[in-house]
Write a protein that holds these residues in place. Structure first.
Motif, PDB file in Angstrom:
ATOM      1  N   ASP A  58       9.177 -10.713  -1.297  1.00 54.48           N
ATOM      2  CA  ASP A  58       8.033 -11.579  -1.495  1.00 54.48           C
ATOM      3  C   ASP A  58       6.767 -10.790  -1.194  1.00 54.48           C
ATOM      4  OD1 ASP A  58       6.461 -13.772  -1.942  1.00 54.48           O
ATOM      5  OD2 ASP A  58       6.771 -14.622   0.047  1.00 54.48           O
ATOM      6  N   GLY A  59       6.344  -9.973  -2.149  1.00 54.90           N
ATOM      7  CA  GLY A  59       5.098  -9.243  -2.010  1.00 54.90           C
ATOM      8  C   GLY A  59       5.248  -7.839  -1.459  1.00 54.90           C
ATOM      9  N   ILE A  60       4.128  -7.117  -1.475  1.00 52.20           N
ATOM     10  CA  ILE A  60       4.106  -5.704  -1.113  1.00 52.20           C
ATOM     11  C   ILE A  60       4.413  -5.479   0.367  1.00 52.20           C
ATOM     12  CG2 ILE A  60       1.607  -5.571  -0.689  1.00 52.20           C
ATOM     13  CD1 ILE A  60       3.575  -2.883  -2.565  1.00 52.20           C
ATOM     14  N   GLU A  61       4.018  -6.396   1.239  1.00 56.47           N
ATOM     15  CA  GLU A  61       4.281  -6.205   2.672  1.00 56.47           C
ATOM     16  C   GLU A  61       5.779  -6.251   2.965  1.00 56.47           C
ATOM     17  OE1 GLU A  61       2.059  -5.074   4.699  1.00 56.47           O
ATOM     18  OE2 GLU A  61       0.469  -5.319   3.218  1.00 56.47           O
ATOM     19  N   ALA A  62       6.483  -7.216   2.370  1.00 58.17           N
ATOM     20  CA  ALA A  62       7.937  -7.301   2.567  1.00 58.17           C
ATOM     21  C   ALA A  62       8.634  -6.089   1.955  1.00 58.17           C
ATOM     22  CB  ALA A  62       8.480  -8.596   1.964  1.00 58.17           C
ATOM     23  N   SER A  64       7.327  -3.147   1.618  1.00 63.37           N
ATOM     24  CA  SER A  64       7.000  -2.016   2.492  1.00 63.37           C
ATOM     25  C   SER A  64       7.909  -1.971   3.712  1.00 63.37           C
ATOM     26  CB  SER A  64       5.539  -2.107   2.950  1.00 63.37           C
ATOM     27  OG  SER A  64       4.671  -1.982   1.859  1.00 63.37           O
ATOM     28  N   ARG A  65       8.157  -3.118   4.314  1.00 66.73           N
ATOM     29  CA  ARG A  65       9.067  -3.149   5.480  1.00 66.73           C
ATOM     30  C   ARG A  65      10.467  -2.699   5.087  1.00 66.73           C
ATOM     31  NH1 ARG A  65       5.899  -7.600   6.455  1.00 66.73           N
ATOM     32  NH2 ARG A  65       7.373  -9.067   5.555  1.00 66.73           N
ATOM     33  N   CYS A  83       1.577   5.203   6.710  1.00 71.85           N
ATOM     34  CA  CYS A  83       1.818   4.220   5.656  1.00 71.85           C
ATOM     35  C   CYS A  83       0.437   3.752   5.230  1.00 71.85           C
ATOM     36  CB  CYS A  83       2.656   3.062   6.179  1.00 71.85           C
ATOM     37  SG  CYS A  83       2.877   1.734   4.977  1.00 71.85           S
ATOM     38  N   ASP A  84       0.056   4.053   3.989  1.00 67.50           N
ATOM     39  CA  ASP A  84      -1.291   3.759   3.508  1.00 67.50           C
ATOM     40  C   ASP A  84      -1.265   2.981   2.204  1.00 67.50           C
ATOM     41  OD1 ASP A  84      -2.737   5.270   5.515  1.00 67.50           O
ATOM     42  OD2 ASP A  84      -2.027   7.080   4.503  1.00 67.50           O
ATOM     43  N   VAL A  85      -2.357   2.271   1.940  1.00 71.95           N
ATOM     44  CA  VAL A  85      -2.545   1.627   0.650  1.00 71.95           C
ATOM     45  C   VAL A  85      -2.805   2.727  -0.371  1.00 71.95           C
ATOM     46  CG1 VAL A  85      -4.085   0.118  -0.678  1.00 71.95           C
ATOM     47  CG2 VAL A  85      -3.475  -0.468   1.685  1.00 71.95           C
ATOM     48  N   GLU A  93      -2.674  -2.369  -6.043  1.00 72.82           N
ATOM     49  CA  GLU A  93      -2.354  -1.888  -4.707  1.00 72.82           C
ATOM     50  C   GLU A  93      -0.862  -1.633  -4.515  1.00 72.82           C
ATOM     51  OE1 GLU A  93      -2.274  -4.147  -0.560  1.00 72.82           O
ATOM     52  OE2 GLU A  93      -4.306  -3.900  -1.347  1.00 72.82           O
ATOM     53  N   ARG A  95       1.873   1.206  -2.001  1.00 76.76           N
ATOM     54  CA  ARG A  95       1.963   1.818  -0.680  1.00 76.76           C
ATOM     55  C   ARG A  95       2.449   3.248  -0.799  1.00 76.76           C
ATOM     56  NH1 ARG A  95      -0.368  -2.111   0.231  1.00 76.76           N
ATOM     57  NH2 ARG A  95      -0.142  -3.616   1.887  1.00 76.76           N
TER      58      ARG A  95
END
Length: 153
Positions: A58-62, A64-65, A83-85, A93, A95
Motif C-alpha cells: 500500500d504505497g511507496i512507504e510500505a 520501502s520497508r 534511504c532517499d527519495v 517519487e 526510493r
C-alpha cells in the motif's frame, strides 16, 4: 546508446544501454535486463539489473520497508548507508537505498531504486566497488530515467 528490452510475466522492460556498456543475459529467465559497464582497474564491471514485478504493498512507504527487510535478509552484514527519495520522470517519487558490504577485502556498493506504477514495482540495482560509485553516478541516473515498461499482452 542502444535500447535493451526484456519480457517478464508482467511487462516488457525497456532501458537505454550507455555507450561502453553491454547488455548481458543473466540466465534467470525472469525477464531482467542486466547491463555491464566498462571494466575498472581491477577488471570488475559495474552491474545494473532492472526488473518489474507485481506487488501488494500500500504505497511507496510500505514497499520501502519491504525492500529494506529484503536487503537485510540478503546481506545481514551489509551497512545500510541511506534511504532517499529519488524522482523518476515517468513514475514520480521513488526510493534509493544505498548499502555496502565487504567481499574478499573489497568494499562493494549495492544501490537499489524502486518505483511504483499501478500494481507493478520497477526495481533497479547497481553493484560496483564503493570507490567507483561516484564515477558511475551520472550514468546510472541516465539508465534509471530511461527505464520504461509496457504491460504484457
Amino acid at each position: 546508446m542502444t535500447h535493451g528490452t526484456a519480457r517478464t510475466g508482467v511487462s516488457r522492460l525497456h532501458a537505454t544501454t550507455p555507450d561502453g556498456w553491454v547488455q548481458r543475459a543473466d540466465g534467470s529467465g525472469d525477464g531482467r535486463i542486466a547491463l555491464g559497464g566498462p571494466r575498472d582497474a581491477h577488471g570488475v564491471r559495474p552491474r545494473v539489473e532492472i526488473w518489474a514485478q507485481l506487488f501488494g504493498f500500500d504505497g511507496i512507504e510500505a514497499a520501502s520497508r519491504a525492500v529494506l527487510d529484503s536487503l537485510r535478509q540478503d546481506r545481514p552484514g551489509a551497512l545500510v548507508a541511506s534511504c532517499d527519495v529519488w524522482p523518476h520522470p515517468r513514475w514520480g517519487e521513488g526510493r534509493q537505498f544505498q548499502t555496502a558490504f565487504i567481499v574478499d577485502g573489497a568494499v562493494v556498493a549495492h544501490d537499489r531504486y524502486i518505483f511504483l506504477d499501478g500494481g507493478v514495482m520497477i526495481t533497479l540495482s547497481i553493484d560496483c566497488l564503493l570507490q567507483d560509485l561516484l564515477r558511475w553516478e551520472e550514468t546510472v541516473a541516465r539508465i534509471v530515467s530511461s527505464v520504461r515498461w509496457a504491460e504484457a499482452r
